[in-house]
Design a protein around this motif. Sequence first.
Motif, PDB file in Angstrom:
ATOM      1  N   MET A  31       9.260  -8.377 -38.208  1.00  0.00           N
ATOM      2  CA  MET A  31       8.069  -9.063 -37.839  1.00  0.00           C
ATOM      3  C   MET A  31       7.138  -8.629 -36.783  1.00  0.00           C
ATOM      4  N   LEU A  32       7.783  -8.015 -35.859  1.00  0.00           N
ATOM      5  CA  LEU A  32       7.385  -7.474 -34.590  1.00  0.00           C
ATOM      6  C   LEU A  32       6.365  -6.013 -34.876  1.00  0.00           C
ATOM      7  N   THR A  33       7.036  -5.548 -35.879  1.00  0.00           N
ATOM      8  CA  THR A  33       6.509  -4.038 -36.706  1.00  0.00           C
ATOM      9  C   THR A  33       5.251  -4.741 -37.180  1.00  0.00           C
ATOM     10  N   THR A  34       5.568  -5.479 -38.048  1.00  0.00           N
ATOM     11  CA  THR A  34       4.088  -5.968 -38.975  1.00  0.00           C
ATOM     12  C   THR A  34       3.053  -6.417 -38.077  1.00  0.00           C
ATOM     13  N   GLY A  35       3.406  -7.264 -36.914  1.00  0.00           N
ATOM     14  CA  GLY A  35       2.332  -7.611 -36.022  1.00  0.00           C
ATOM     15  C   GLY A  35       1.547  -6.437 -35.315  1.00  0.00           C
ATOM     16  N   VAL A  36       2.299  -5.564 -34.915  1.00  0.00           N
ATOM     17  CA  VAL A  36       1.582  -4.271 -34.279  1.00  0.00           C
ATOM     18  C   VAL A  36       0.671  -3.530 -35.554  1.00  0.00           C
ATOM     19  N   LEU A  37       1.195  -3.531 -36.787  1.00  0.00           N
ATOM     20  CA  LEU A  37       0.374  -2.936 -37.689  1.00  0.00           C
ATOM     21  C   LEU A  37      -0.901  -3.766 -38.058  1.00  0.00           C
ATOM     22  N   PHE A  38      -0.700  -5.096 -38.218  1.00  0.00           N
ATOM     23  CA  PHE A  38      -1.747  -6.144 -38.281  1.00  0.00           C
ATOM     24  C   PHE A  38      -3.016  -5.993 -37.223  1.00  0.00           C
ATOM     25  N   SER A  39      -2.505  -5.551 -35.769  1.00  0.00           N
ATOM     26  CA  SER A  39      -3.397  -5.389 -34.799  1.00  0.00           C
ATOM     27  C   SER A  39      -4.125  -4.257 -34.970  1.00  0.00           C
ATOM     28  N   ALA A  40      -3.394  -3.099 -35.543  1.00  0.00           N
ATOM     29  CA  ALA A  40      -4.047  -2.018 -35.800  1.00  0.00           C
ATOM     30  C   ALA A  40      -5.119  -1.975 -36.822  1.00  0.00           C
ATOM     31  N   THR A  41      -4.956  -2.617 -37.892  1.00  0.00           N
ATOM     32  CA  THR A  41      -5.904  -2.919 -39.147  1.00  0.00           C
ATOM     33  C   THR A  41      -6.974  -3.802 -38.605  1.00  0.00           C
ATOM     34  N   PHE A  42      -6.563  -4.624 -37.617  1.00  0.00           N
ATOM     35  CA  PHE A  42      -7.742  -5.638 -37.168  1.00  0.00           C
ATOM     36  C   PHE A  42      -8.967  -4.761 -36.363  1.00  0.00           C
ATOM     37  N   THR A  43      -8.026  -3.870 -35.582  1.00  0.00           N
ATOM     38  CA  THR A  43      -9.259  -3.054 -34.777  1.00  0.00           C
ATOM     39  C   THR A  43      -9.950  -2.470 -35.615  1.00  0.00           C
ATOM     40  N   ALA A  44      -9.280  -1.572 -36.693  1.00  0.00           N
ATOM     41  CA  ALA A  44     -10.003  -0.965 -37.637  1.00  0.00           C
ATOM     42  C   ALA A  44     -11.393  -1.828 -38.134  1.00  0.00           C
ATOM     43  N   GLY A  45     -10.774  -2.968 -38.737  1.00  0.00           N
ATOM     44  CA  GLY A  45     -11.902  -3.911 -39.495  1.00  0.00           C
ATOM     45  C   GLY A  45     -13.178  -4.342 -38.562  1.00  0.00           C
ATOM     46  N   VAL A  46     -12.725  -4.378 -37.455  1.00  0.00           N
ATOM     47  CA  VAL A  46     -13.889  -4.859 -36.348  1.00  0.00           C
ATOM     48  C   VAL A  46     -14.903  -3.796 -36.210  1.00  0.00           C
ATOM     49  N   ALA A  47     -14.541  -2.452 -36.153  1.00  0.00           N
ATOM     50  CA  ALA A  47     -15.459  -1.444 -36.143  1.00  0.00           C
ATOM     51  C   ALA A  47     -16.175  -1.406 -37.515  1.00  0.00           C
ATOM     52  N   GLU A  48     -15.792  -1.676 -38.541  1.00  0.00           N
ATOM     53  CA  GLU A  48     -16.609  -1.682 -39.846  1.00  0.00           C
ATOM     54  C   GLU A  48     -17.404  -2.789 -39.944  1.00  0.00           C
ATOM     55  N   TYR A  49     -17.071  -3.961 -39.632  1.00  0.00           N
ATOM     56  CA  TYR A  49     -17.854  -5.283 -39.828  1.00  0.00           C
ATOM     57  C   TYR A  49     -18.800  -5.687 -38.739  1.00  0.00           C
ATOM     58  N   VAL A  50     -18.206  -5.321 -37.621  1.00  0.00           N
ATOM     59  CA  VAL A  50     -18.809  -6.307 -36.315  1.00  0.00           C
ATOM     60  C   VAL A  50     -20.339  -5.907 -36.180  1.00  0.00           C
ATOM     61  N   LEU A  62      -5.160  -0.521 -25.830  1.00  0.00           N
ATOM     62  CA  LEU A  62      -4.034  -1.336 -25.944  1.00  0.00           C
ATOM     63  C   LEU A  62      -2.994  -1.354 -27.312  1.00  0.00           C
ATOM     64  N   VAL A  63      -3.604  -1.140 -28.353  1.00  0.00           N
ATOM     65  CA  VAL A  63      -3.061  -1.437 -29.799  1.00  0.00           C
ATOM     66  C   VAL A  63      -2.380   0.000 -29.802  1.00  0.00           C
ATOM     67  N   ALA A  64      -3.101   1.204 -29.349  1.00  0.00           N
ATOM     68  CA  ALA A  64      -2.071   2.569 -29.403  1.00  0.00           C
ATOM     69  C   ALA A  64      -1.089   2.443 -28.798  1.00  0.00           C
ATOM     70  N   GLY A  65      -0.894   1.721 -27.183  1.00  0.00           N
ATOM     71  CA  GLY A  65       0.299   1.662 -26.608  1.00  0.00           C
ATOM     72  C   GLY A  65       1.184   0.820 -27.279  1.00  0.00           C
ATOM     73  N   LEU A  66       0.943  -0.017 -27.749  1.00  0.00           N
ATOM     74  CA  LEU A  66       1.912  -1.159 -28.642  1.00  0.00           C
ATOM     75  C   LEU A  66       2.488   0.026 -29.847  1.00  0.00           C
ATOM     76  N   VAL A  67       1.628   0.592 -30.474  1.00  0.00           N
ATOM     77  CA  VAL A  67       2.214   1.427 -31.565  1.00  0.00           C
ATOM     78  C   VAL A  67       3.143   2.251 -31.039  1.00  0.00           C
ATOM     79  N   ARG A  68       2.644   3.201 -30.074  1.00  0.00           N
ATOM     80  CA  ARG A  68       3.845   4.134 -29.308  1.00  0.00           C
ATOM     81  C   ARG A  68       5.132   3.323 -28.833  1.00  0.00           C
ATOM     82  N   THR A  69       4.978   2.156 -28.405  1.00  0.00           N
ATOM     83  CA  THR A  69       6.119   1.694 -27.674  1.00  0.00           C
ATOM     84  C   THR A  69       7.038   0.847 -28.686  1.00  0.00           C
ATOM     85  N   LEU A  70       6.237   0.068 -29.669  1.00  0.00           N
ATOM     86  CA  LEU A  70       7.164  -0.572 -30.469  1.00  0.00           C
ATOM     87  C   LEU A  70       7.479  -0.267 -31.863  1.00  0.00           C
TER      88      LEU A  70
END
Length: 325
Positions: A1-20, A168-176
């Motif tokens: 669940m924690l891993t999926t949440g981190v990956l969710f944050s990564a794709t959310f970040t990418a989506g913001v760049a595309e749509y914002v 922030l998300v990059a740090g979570l990816v490297r840590t978690l």
Amino acid sequence: MLTTGVLFSATFTAGVAEYVLTGQLDLVAQGLGVSEAATGQLVTVFALAYGLITPALVVLTARVERRRLISAALLVFAATNLASWQSPALLTIMTLRVVMAASTGLVVVTALSLAVRLAAPERRARAVSTVVMGVTASLVLGVPAGRTIAEHWDWTTIFPLNAAFAVLVAGLVRTLLPRTAPHAPVPLRRQLGLLSDAPVLLGLTVTFLWLGGYAVLNTYLTPYLLGVSGLDGDAMGLVLLLFGIASIVGIQVGGSLTDRVGPHRTLTVTKALHVLVLIALSALGAAAGAAGVVLAVLWGAAAWASTSDSRSAWPRWRPMRPTCC
């Protein structure tokens, strides 16, 4: 669940760049001193770079450890946002959007493949859905939030915020995330060979036409609603939020219809509704008013209703192992 949440944050970040930027196109145009039509090319350039560069980058980085690849791509993304903030000129931002698109493409593709590899077999579908939902959530939350930020501060404010969140998300990816070694890459030539399969080619054609038609109007949806429907800037954030929620509803309705009546019938019905709404928007023209807002929200639901059934409509489609994992 924690891993999926981190990956969710990564794709959310990418989506913001595309749509914002689509939610504040008029404000970006004013800030850059160019037309809204020219500003829309920032979205076009991002989409082209995302589609054309990402497959090649996936192959070139196939031997890089997955956690390191995602975090590095997020840091590149952060750097391009900071550069855009410091040099807010159309040509500069357009060039940086190419690099931004390539980095976010790597993030999304790698995150999806990791979701499959790290989840238990009985939870893989749920994990993939959660990671994909990160992109959809960026449409629901990121676009209206970006509009509100641009209205109350400045349209360039979104760039440092994007950069900070990416770090922030990059740090979570490297840590978690666990260290995950890649598999041997699948040659690009073999991937392109799938285009000789008629059902695959037909499925890609339908997806291309659908997303192409969607992206054209979605890019200029904000200027349309402001100019034709008579909305003011303060109401725009709320309408964009409703549009995002309608997209989520459309995904759920499309999935339910697919389970009940099958993918071919669902595609036919949802695409027919999609076309009818677009015809109605065109017919109303300058007299759209509040009806234009209602139809735009309905259009968002109809457009996204296809995402749950487009893959299952092609029974001979056989996925290859992702090149990135």
